[in-house]
Write a protein that holds these residues in place. Structure first.
Motif, short mmCIF file in Angstrom:
data_model
loop_
_atom_site.label_atom_id
_atom_site.label_comp_id
_atom_site.label_asym_id
_atom_site.label_seq_id
_atom_site.Cartn_x
_atom_site.Cartn_y
_atom_site.Cartn_z
N ARG A 1 -36.68 32.54 74.49
CA ARG A 1 -36.23 32.13 75.82
C ARG A 1 -35.56 30.76 75.77
N SER B 1 -40.30 31.20 70.53
CA SER B 1 -39.82 31.98 71.67
C SER B 1 -38.29 32.08 71.67
N ASP C 1 -31.47 31.44 79.89
CA ASP C 1 -32.04 32.40 80.85
C ASP C 1 -32.17 31.81 82.25
N GLY D 1 -39.54 27.40 72.79
CA GLY D 1 -38.27 28.00 73.13
C GLY D 1 -37.12 27.03 72.89
N ARG E 1 -41.69 26.34 82.29
CA ARG E 1 -40.96 27.59 82.12
C ARG E 1 -40.93 28.06 80.66
N LEU E 2 -41.23 27.17 79.71
CA LEU E 2 -41.33 27.54 78.31
C LEU E 2 -42.71 27.12 77.79
#
Length: 382
Positions: free
Chosen positions: A66, A64, A153, A122, A378-379
């Motif tokens: 992110r 990822s 992010d 990520g 969140r990841l």
């Protein structure tokens, strides 16, 4: 899987070592070196000297693009410790009276958890920030190209809270901590002998009048619906017991949550200062600066962080109202959305910035787990 009992013991050692060796803002050389060495031992990429003494660790897993940032502050305060702990400060006049030693240890623990176990897809940025207490460290890191060199992010942070039980967490959507503005008002007149005030234009009486008049700003000039504080914290003169002063300085700070309220406070302060000075026939100068901006949590990410906490603990609550303390973390939120939350330091703990305060080591493992849980939520793994 990481042995949490051993990790907790290791974090306690880290925290107490940091507590013994507190360092003031932008002087955190030993602390930064310790953080960098520890992160490298976990196999994490490290950049030092970011914004002076800041450290950034980078850990990547999966594919990822992110990135999530986790932040801890490292600096101590100019306070003489009175805890009597075996790990008391070895630097007279400097101590970790706000728990930044604990925040640093919690984030190092999270870094070890995430490096050993993964469980995310990520990039994680571990931000170890200098000089939070004076509102300069986050800005220094940003001015040093933090977002360009180590983009992320979202950003998350934790701060210990005396009075909140260990293992408990609080946060809220929107404003959670206030802005802080500082002011210095200087009155200049003509001092003289205390027996003949009529021979000069002394400034003690107008200074005392000014201290009282400033309290009318919140009480009479702002809407009752607005949260604001104006506090005079110092009154300094060049006088002595039998001499009337020719110069007085009135210093303090103001707290608010909206730029327009801050602007109104400044305008009213200048108007009152001019009026008092004119009424007493003295000169006046007003310096007003904005040191901290309000800490505003993203509503959706506050809910996400609470959900992450709920995955490891049921002791999570929405804070009913914001607090009028200020936090340098707000500078990061101006560049990326995120959430700031409070972790319990114990119900019988002395307040922050008190000579008897100490971070509660029992909270360390809870903080590390919350940081890791937030990253994994969140990841998520694909």
């Amino acid at each position: 899987m990481t042995d949490l009992k051993n990790l907790h013991a290791q974090m306690t050692e880290w925290r107490r070592d940091l507590h013994r060796h507190p360092e003031f803002g932008f002087e955190e050389n030993r602390t930064a070196a310790f953080v960098a060495e520890t992160l490298r031992a976990f196999g994490i990429d490290v950049a030092e000297g970011v914004g002076g003494t800041g450290v950034v660790g980078t850990l990547r897993r999966g594919t990822s693009n992110r990135a999530i940032a986790l932040r801890a502050d490292m600096d101590a305060l100019r306070i003489t410790e009175a805890t009597g702990a075996a790990w008391t400060s070895t630097k007279p006049g400097t101590m970790h009276a706000c728990g930044h030693d604990g925040h640093t240890a919690m984030l190092l623990g999270a870094a070890q958890l995430l490096a050993e176990e993964g469980g995310f897809d990520g990039t994680v940025r571990f931000l170890f920030q200098p000089a939070e207490e004076w509102g300069q460290g986050a800005r220094a890191m940003l001015d040093d190209g933090l977002m360009e060199r180590f983009p992320f992010d979202e950003v998350y942070g934790l701060h210990n809270m005396p009075g909140l039980p260990v293992g408990h967490f609080e946060t809220r959507a929107g404003a959670i901590m206030s802005a802080e503005d500082i002011f210095e008002i200087t009155l200049k007149g003509k001092g003289g002998h205390a027996s003949r005030p009529d021979w000069g234009r002394e400034v003690m009486v107008p200074a005392c009048s000014l201290v009282l008049e400033l309290q009318t700003i919140v009480a009479r000039r702002l809407s009752p619906a607005e949260i604001a504080v104006v506090s005079v914290t110092e009154l300094l003169t060049d006088g002595t017991r039998n001499a009337l002063p020719s110069k007085a300085r009135v210093l303090g700070d103001c707290r608010s949550f909206h730029p327009e309220v801050s602007a109104r406070i400044e305008a009213e302060m200048r108007r009152i200062a001019r009026g008092v000075a004119e009424g007493h026939g003295v000169e006046v100068e007003v310096e007003y600066t904005r040191e901290f901006v309000p800490t505003i949590n993203d509503a959706s990410l506050a809910a996400e962080m609470m959900a992450a906490v709920s995955s490891i603990s049921q002791a999570v609550a929405t804070r009913p109202e914001p607090m009028t303390g200020s936090e340098d973390f707000a500078r990061f939120l101006a560049h990326a959305p995120g959430c700031y939350a409070f972790i319990g330091n114990g119900e019988n703990c002395p307040p922050l910035h008190n000579p008897g305060y100490d971070f509660n080591d029992a909270a360390l493992i809870h903080g590390a787990q919350v940081h890791a849980a937030t990253v994994r939520r969140r990841l998520p793994m694909r």
